[in-house]
Scaffold this motif. Structure first.
Motif, PDB file in Angstrom:
ATOM      1  N   PRO A   8       1.135  -1.377  -0.147  1.00 36.88           N
ATOM      2  CA  PRO A   8       0.167  -0.131  -0.009  1.00 36.88           C
ATOM      3  C   PRO A   8       0.751   1.169   0.020  1.00 36.88           C
ATOM      4  CG  PRO A   8      -1.122  -1.394   1.352  1.00 36.88           C
ATOM      5  CD  PRO A   8       0.751  -1.939   0.990  1.00 36.88           C
ATOM      6  N   THR A   9       1.754   1.355   0.542  1.00 39.97           N
ATOM      7  CA  THR A   9       2.765   1.967   1.241  1.00 39.97           C
ATOM      8  C   THR A   9       3.553   2.979  -0.653  1.00 39.97           C
ATOM      9  OG1 THR A   9       3.166   1.780   3.172  1.00 39.97           O
ATOM     10  CG2 THR A   9       4.819   3.274   1.828  1.00 39.97           C
ATOM     11  N   VAL A  10       3.838   1.557  -1.173  1.00 43.04           N
ATOM     12  CA  VAL A  10       4.122   2.004  -2.794  1.00 43.04           C
ATOM     13  C   VAL A  10       2.925   2.112  -3.336  1.00 43.04           C
ATOM     14  CG1 VAL A  10       5.026   0.690  -4.694  1.00 43.04           C
ATOM     15  CG2 VAL A  10       6.258  -0.347  -1.934  1.00 43.04           C
ATOM     16  N   ARG A  11       2.436   1.747  -3.346  1.00 42.12           N
ATOM     17  CA  ARG A  11       1.361   2.423  -4.206  1.00 42.12           C
ATOM     18  C   ARG A  11       1.151   4.273  -4.055  1.00 42.12           C
ATOM     19  NH1 ARG A  11      -2.548  -3.593  -3.215  1.00 42.12           N
ATOM     20  NH2 ARG A  11      -1.324  -4.427  -5.309  1.00 42.12           N
ATOM     21  N   TRP A  12       1.190   4.184  -3.188  1.00 38.65           N
ATOM     22  CA  TRP A  12       0.901   5.181  -2.312  1.00 38.65           C
ATOM     23  C   TRP A  12       1.556   6.321  -2.919  1.00 38.65           C
ATOM     24  CZ3 TRP A  12       2.914   9.567   0.861  1.00 38.65           C
ATOM     25  CH2 TRP A  12       1.497  10.828   0.147  1.00 38.65           C
ATOM     26  N   HIS A  13       3.156   5.890  -2.646  1.00 40.90           N
ATOM     27  CA  HIS A  13       3.949   6.580  -3.462  1.00 40.90           C
ATOM     28  C   HIS A  13       4.149   6.907  -5.103  1.00 40.90           C
ATOM     29  CE1 HIS A  13       6.112   7.679   0.188  1.00 40.90           C
ATOM     30  NE2 HIS A  13       6.389   6.414   0.452  1.00 40.90           N
ATOM     31  N   ILE A  14       3.394   5.728  -5.896  1.00 42.20           N
ATOM     32  CA  ILE A  14       3.965   5.478  -7.140  1.00 42.20           C
ATOM     33  C   ILE A  14       2.410   6.576  -7.921  1.00 42.20           C
ATOM     34  CG2 ILE A  14       3.343   4.350  -8.867  1.00 42.20           C
ATOM     35  CD1 ILE A  14       4.444   1.967  -7.964  1.00 42.20           C
ATOM     36  N   GLY A  15       0.843   6.521  -6.634  1.00 37.42           N
ATOM     37  CA  GLY A  15      -0.363   7.555  -7.299  1.00 37.42           C
ATOM     38  C   GLY A  15       0.200   8.683  -7.688  1.00 37.42           C
ATOM     39  N   ALA A  16       1.754   9.293  -6.132  1.00 35.57           N
ATOM     40  CA  ALA A  16       1.679  10.805  -6.037  1.00 35.57           C
ATOM     41  C   ALA A  16       2.402  11.082  -6.658  1.00 35.57           C
ATOM     42  CB  ALA A  16       1.682  10.296  -4.153  1.00 35.57           C
ATOM     43  N   PHE A  17       3.030  10.029  -7.338  1.00 35.12           N
ATOM     44  CA  PHE A  17       3.821  10.510  -8.191  1.00 35.12           C
ATOM     45  C   PHE A  17       3.672  10.375  -9.621  1.00 35.12           C
ATOM     46  CE2 PHE A  17       7.260   9.731 -11.434  1.00 35.12           C
ATOM     47  CZ  PHE A  17       7.842  10.481 -11.600  1.00 35.12           C
ATOM     48  N   LEU A  18       2.993  10.020 -10.128  1.00 36.82           N
ATOM     49  CA  LEU A  18       1.931  10.191 -11.121  1.00 36.82           C
ATOM     50  C   LEU A  18       1.201  11.001 -11.554  1.00 36.82           C
ATOM     51  CD1 LEU A  18       1.719   6.481 -12.200  1.00 36.82           C
ATOM     52  CD2 LEU A  18       2.994   7.994 -13.604  1.00 36.82           C
ATOM     53  N   ALA A  19       0.401  10.750 -10.521  1.00 36.54           N
ATOM     54  CA  ALA A  19      -0.697  12.671 -10.110  1.00 36.54           C
ATOM     55  C   ALA A  19      -0.687  13.595 -11.057  1.00 36.54           C
ATOM     56  CB  ALA A  19      -1.546  12.783  -8.648  1.00 36.54           C
ATOM     57  N   PRO A  20       0.565  14.120 -10.375  1.00 32.64           N
ATOM     58  CA  PRO A  20       0.367  14.977 -11.063  1.00 32.64           C
ATOM     59  C   PRO A  20       0.497  15.428 -12.530  1.00 32.64           C
ATOM     60  CG  PRO A  20       2.040  15.148  -9.129  1.00 32.64           C
ATOM     61  CD  PRO A  20       1.540  14.044  -9.386  1.00 32.64           C
ATOM     62  N   ALA A  21       1.383  14.568 -13.311  1.00 34.73           N
ATOM     63  CA  ALA A  21       1.041  14.154 -14.645  1.00 34.73           C
ATOM     64  C   ALA A  21       0.598  13.920 -15.596  1.00 34.73           C
ATOM     65  CB  ALA A  21       3.132  13.202 -14.990  1.00 34.73           C
ATOM     66  N   VAL A  22      -0.470  12.974 -15.163  1.00 30.18           N
ATOM     67  CA  VAL A  22      -2.119  12.414 -14.911  1.00 30.18           C
ATOM     68  C   VAL A  22      -2.727  13.636 -15.043  1.00 30.18           C
ATOM     69  CG1 VAL A  22      -3.872  11.513 -14.891  1.00 30.18           C
ATOM     70  CG2 VAL A  22      -2.066  10.457 -14.615  1.00 30.18           C
ATOM     71  N   ALA A  27      -5.369  18.218 -18.763  1.00 29.55           N
ATOM     72  CA  ALA A  27      -5.838  19.570 -18.216  1.00 29.55           C
ATOM     73  C   ALA A  27      -5.296  19.807 -19.745  1.00 29.55           C
ATOM     74  CB  ALA A  27      -5.488  20.410 -17.383  1.00 29.55           C
ATOM     75  N   VAL A  28      -4.600  20.028 -20.757  1.00 30.51           N
ATOM     76  CA  VAL A  28      -3.580  19.989 -21.708  1.00 30.51           C
ATOM     77  C   VAL A  28      -4.333  18.888 -22.529  1.00 30.51           C
ATOM     78  CG1 VAL A  28      -1.799  21.769 -20.403  1.00 30.51           C
ATOM     79  CG2 VAL A  28      -1.376  19.012 -21.327  1.00 30.51           C
ATOM     80  N   MET A  29      -4.243  18.064 -22.756  1.00 28.55           N
ATOM     81  CA  MET A  29      -4.702  16.616 -23.382  1.00 28.55           C
ATOM     82  C   MET A  29      -5.967  16.044 -23.827  1.00 28.55           C
ATOM     83  SD  MET A  29      -1.664  16.898 -26.138  1.00 28.55           S
ATOM     84  CE  MET A  29      -1.751  15.919 -26.805  1.00 28.55           C
ATOM     85  N   ILE A  30      -6.275  15.744 -22.807  1.00 18.40           N
ATOM     86  CA  ILE A  30      -7.562  15.114 -23.063  1.00 18.40           C
ATOM     87  C   ILE A  30      -8.779  16.297 -22.983  1.00 18.40           C
ATOM     88  CG2 ILE A  30      -8.979  13.231 -21.608  1.00 18.40           C
ATOM     89  CD1 ILE A  30      -6.717  12.101 -22.792  1.00 18.40           C
ATOM     90  N   LEU A  31      -8.661  16.984 -21.867  1.00 20.46           N
ATOM     91  CA  LEU A  31     -10.259  17.645 -22.308  1.00 20.46           C
ATOM     92  C   LEU A  31     -10.152  18.687 -23.401  1.00 20.46           C
ATOM     93  CD1 LEU A  31      -9.849  19.466 -18.825  1.00 20.46           C
ATOM     94  CD2 LEU A  31     -11.491  17.322 -19.491  1.00 20.46           C
ATOM     95  N   PRO A  32      -8.630  19.177 -23.965  1.00 19.63           N
ATOM     96  CA  PRO A  32      -9.261  20.177 -25.502  1.00 19.63           C
ATOM     97  C   PRO A  32      -9.661  18.643 -26.585  1.00 19.63           C
ATOM     98  CG  PRO A  32      -7.367  20.747 -24.237  1.00 19.63           C
ATOM     99  CD  PRO A  32      -7.743  19.595 -22.995  1.00 19.63           C
ATOM    100  N   LEU A  33      -9.095  17.833 -26.241  1.00 23.66           N
ATOM    101  CA  LEU A  33      -9.214  16.561 -27.430  1.00 23.66           C
ATOM    102  C   LEU A  33     -10.805  16.448 -27.625  1.00 23.66           C
ATOM    103  CD1 LEU A  33      -9.266  14.639 -29.428  1.00 23.66           C
ATOM    104  CD2 LEU A  33      -8.304  12.454 -27.555  1.00 23.66           C
ATOM    105  N   PHE A  34     -11.463  16.441 -26.308  1.00 25.27           N
ATOM    106  CA  PHE A  34     -13.317  16.255 -26.326  1.00 25.27           C
ATOM    107  C   PHE A  34     -13.764  16.730 -26.645  1.00 25.27           C
ATOM    108  CE2 PHE A  34     -12.230  12.690 -23.366  1.00 25.27           C
ATOM    109  CZ  PHE A  34     -12.523  11.183 -24.019  1.00 25.27           C
ATOM    110  N   GLY A  35     -13.293  18.546 -26.241  1.00 24.57           N
ATOM    111  CA  GLY A  35     -13.612  19.936 -26.461  1.00 24.57           C
ATOM    112  C   GLY A  35     -13.804  19.714 -27.934  1.00 24.57           C
TER     113      GLY A  35
END
Length: 308
Positions: A8-22, A27-35
């Protein structure tokens, strides 16, 4: 006494690391694409967005005012991609095979020299080659004249039958370093045991490359092919910097990127149309999506047998 699990700790660290990139990617790719996809189903009527379904796509495909430009741009884009596949990638593979030879001296200098154009600005490359190939003040006529081949010179960027092929080859010159480096890395990753076994069987030189190395790097070649496909159907910068938004002469170098630019933002007397521009962008997205899916679900499955 049981030791608490660290998963669980490892997963939390991985999630925290990937969250900003996601979040940034969304914001800059997925939302404009659907728009963009959403906007392609609407049309501005009396300054109001009215849902018209697939009418914009029907207009783009079949309305004479739009279809001729669209099919011309799509055909040019396809030719642009074919030249890269038939010229850039084979040359990149050949250069990688040569530079991976342990007997070659100054290999790092050659790799650097070949890769340098890749990091140059599109504007520099476009204007630079336009000056080089100019029949008035360019150096190309003088160089050909010096070697007795001036009769071969023509205003390649000024003739409809040559302009697109010329720009495609300029793009090949700029980006051939990318497939070269990727294939070079793939060749270096081949285990020495396989090479030694091939040499013990008497398989050396070019025969070793064709029979042993090439099958092992096919997955890398597949990845390079799909990256080339995506990059070419997203191309815009080189055509715009060399030939302008009108992609002259007489739209001979017009591709989907320049056609999208003129349609969405407008150019000279042409008024921008966000709905039709979004429709063109949606078609580009669907073409790229279809090509990538074809690679992932059909070609890649056949290449997995060569992975080790």
């Amino acid at each position: 006494m049981s030791i608490p699990s660290e998963k669980p700790t490892v997963r939390w660290h991985i999630g925290a690391f990937l969250a900003p990139a996601v979040l940034i990617y969304t914001a800059v790719m997925i939302l404009p694409l659907f728009g963009t996809l959403q906007l392609s189903f609407f049309r501005m009527i009396d300054r109001e967005a009215v849902f018209v379904g697939l009418e914009n796509f029907r207009t783009l495909f079949f309305d004479p005012r739009w279809s001729a430009s669209f099919w011309n741009a799509l055909g040019n884009n396809t030719w642009f991609f074919i030249i890269h596949m038939l010229v850039q990638n084979p040359i990149g593979i050949l250069l990688a095979a040569i530079l991976s030879s342990p007997r070659l001296r100054l290999a790092s200098a050659y790799r650097t020299a070949i890769f340098i154009p890749t990091i140059l600005s599109f504007v520099i490359v476009g204007f630079g080659w336009k000056l080089i190939l100019s029949p008035i003040w360019g150096v190309a006529p003088s160089i050909l004249d010096a070697v007795g081949l001036k009769m071969l010179f023509a205003p390649w960027l000024g003739k409809e039958e040559y302009a697109l092929t010329t720009l495609s080859l300029i793009s090949v010159w700029q980006f051939v370093g990318i497939p070269m480096m990727l294939i070079y890395a793939a060749l270096l990753s081949i285990p020495d045991d396989i090479i030694e076994a091939a040499e013990c069987d008497g398989v050396t030189g070019m025969s070793q490359f064709w029979k042993v190395k090439l099958p092992l790097i096919l997955p890398s070649i597949g990845i390079i092919s799909v990256l080339t496909f995506v990059a070419n159907f997203n191309a815009f910068d080189l055509i715009y910097s060399a030939q302008g938004a009108l992609a002259g002469p007489n739209y001979a170098t017009d591709i989907l990127g320049t056609f999208l630019y003129r349609t969405f933002f407008g150019f000279q007397l042409q008024i921008g149309d966000a709905s039709m521009g979004s429709t063109i962008a949606s078609i580009m997205f669907l073409i790229i999506l279809a090509g990538v899916c074809f690679y992932l679900f059909i070609i890649q499955r056949r290449l997995r047998r060569y992975q080790f």
